[in-house]
Write an enzyme that holds these catalytic residues in place. Sequence first.
Site, PDB file in Angstrom:
ATOM      1  N   CYS A   1      25.593  -7.603  66.440  1.00 21.77           N
ATOM      2  CA  CYS A   1      26.613  -8.486  65.887  1.00 21.77           C
ATOM      3  C   CYS A   1      27.443  -7.721  64.876  1.00 21.77           C
ATOM      4  CB  CYS A   1      25.967  -9.695  65.208  1.00 21.77           C
ATOM      5  SG  CYS A   1      27.127 -10.764  64.349  1.00 21.77           S
TER       6      CYS A   1
ATOM      7  N   ARG B   1      10.081 -15.954  65.374  1.00 17.86           N
ATOM      8  CA  ARG B   1      11.225 -15.087  65.659  1.00 17.86           C
ATOM      9  C   ARG B   1      12.262 -15.885  66.432  1.00 17.86           C
ATOM     10  NH1 ARG B   1      11.216  -9.515  65.680  1.00 17.86           N
ATOM     11  NH2 ARG B   1      13.006  -8.492  66.627  1.00 17.86           N
TER      12      ARG B   1
ATOM     13  N   GLU C   1      21.754 -11.813  74.136  1.00 15.91           N
ATOM     14  CA  GLU C   1      20.743 -12.151  73.121  1.00 15.91           C
ATOM     15  C   GLU C   1      21.199 -11.618  71.778  1.00 15.91           C
ATOM     16  OE1 GLU C   1      17.201 -10.979  70.609  1.00 15.91           O
ATOM     17  OE2 GLU C   1      18.690  -9.696  71.598  1.00 15.91           O
TER      18      GLU C   1
ATOM     19  N   ARG D   1      15.928 -16.453  68.023  1.00 15.67           N
ATOM     20  CA  ARG D   1      17.046 -15.703  68.572  1.00 15.67           C
ATOM     21  C   ARG D   1      17.930 -16.641  69.390  1.00 15.67           C
ATOM     22  NH1 ARG D   1      15.560 -12.675  65.343  1.00 15.67           N
ATOM     23  NH2 ARG D   1      15.258 -10.420  65.457  1.00 15.67           N
TER      24      ARG D   1
END
Length: 402
Positions: A159, A249, A206, A251
């Site tokens: 990103c 986690r 992802e 995502r």
Amino acid sequence: MKLKTKGLKYSELRKKINIQPEKEKDNSLANFTHYLHNSGNGVAHYYKDSAEEYFKQLNEKCNIVEESSFQYLLPIKWDVPFPIPEKTKFKFIDLFAGIGGVRLAFQNQGGKCVFTSEWDKFAKKTYEANFGEVPFGDITQINETEIPDHDILLAGFPCQPFSIAGVSKKNSLGRVHGFLDETQGTLFFDVARIIKHKRPKAFMLENVKNLLSHDKGRTFEIIYNTLDELGYSIHFRVLDGKHFVPQHRERIIIVGYDKKVFMGQENFKFPEMPKANKFIAQILEPTPEDKYTLSNKLWGYLQAYSEKHKAKGNGFGFGMTDLNGISRTLSARYYKDGSEILIPQPDQNPRRLTPRECARLMGYPDNYVIPVSDNQAYKQFGNSVIVPLIEAVAKEIIKIIV
């Protein structure tokens, strides 16, 4: 001694020519290994010329086979941990591939990887050790016309901030612009340009959960609008790996289908998450080496650091993990001190996870090879994906593709 040619094992070839992806300065090994993997499936022409030239140079240097023809190497026996399935259902490409977690998930579902790209030299080393294929380098330097046709594009793109200042400037000048143009200078642009040219039936992207809120949501809006403008129907959801491994986690997973193929009627659904019943004790090695136990100096520093921030009302500090619970998110910085996931030990300082335990925490099987230093391994697994979570998504994607 001459190597046997027909049915040559990859491990023999690898040793003979001394494959070291981390030392490559161009894409010669990438072309060579991609050709070996795709010699009979209609994709070979993308790699053939470069691969044959590289082989000719290798053969003159290493005397791999008596004949100069490349064909005497084939077919290769893929004695690697994760060879291509004998029967494949679809083709995919693996961008920003890391150490191959996404590839492994889709390969487990009958996919054939026909192109992969990763810039980090140590990640390339790990990727090659497990799949027998060296990824191409920097995707920004690869022309989309050089990438084979594929059914599914996969990318765990980094990103980066998007600038929207250029839009108002172009408007004021009366210039036409699109969202693809708006992403220039970011790595997402490279994903978008490949999608635009190759038109895969579907894609899966992802990224970190915070992509949704980055720059007050403007970054995700640009990504969404770009993919929509390219003619894809978009589905996205934040999924937590704790349903598959003992790690919190989250995502974001973005799935798209070509509207020209599916007319927006693909009826895609994200997988139902299984009950979260994993716990840290399940992934621990019985006798980890002493080097993973924190030194008195480091342990003292972490405790003092935590106390200082608690006094200020901050929540910063180490994460002592409940062995009957789940861990915090494993990050790429874990190699620095291991502070976010510490394992308690009776009568001694806590320890950090071993690289193998990190692999298990990300859902990698125990036959996954870790050929790099501990520090590199920590970075690689911290940057990777939860393999069984991605595989669960893959199952739903390919229901519509195949």
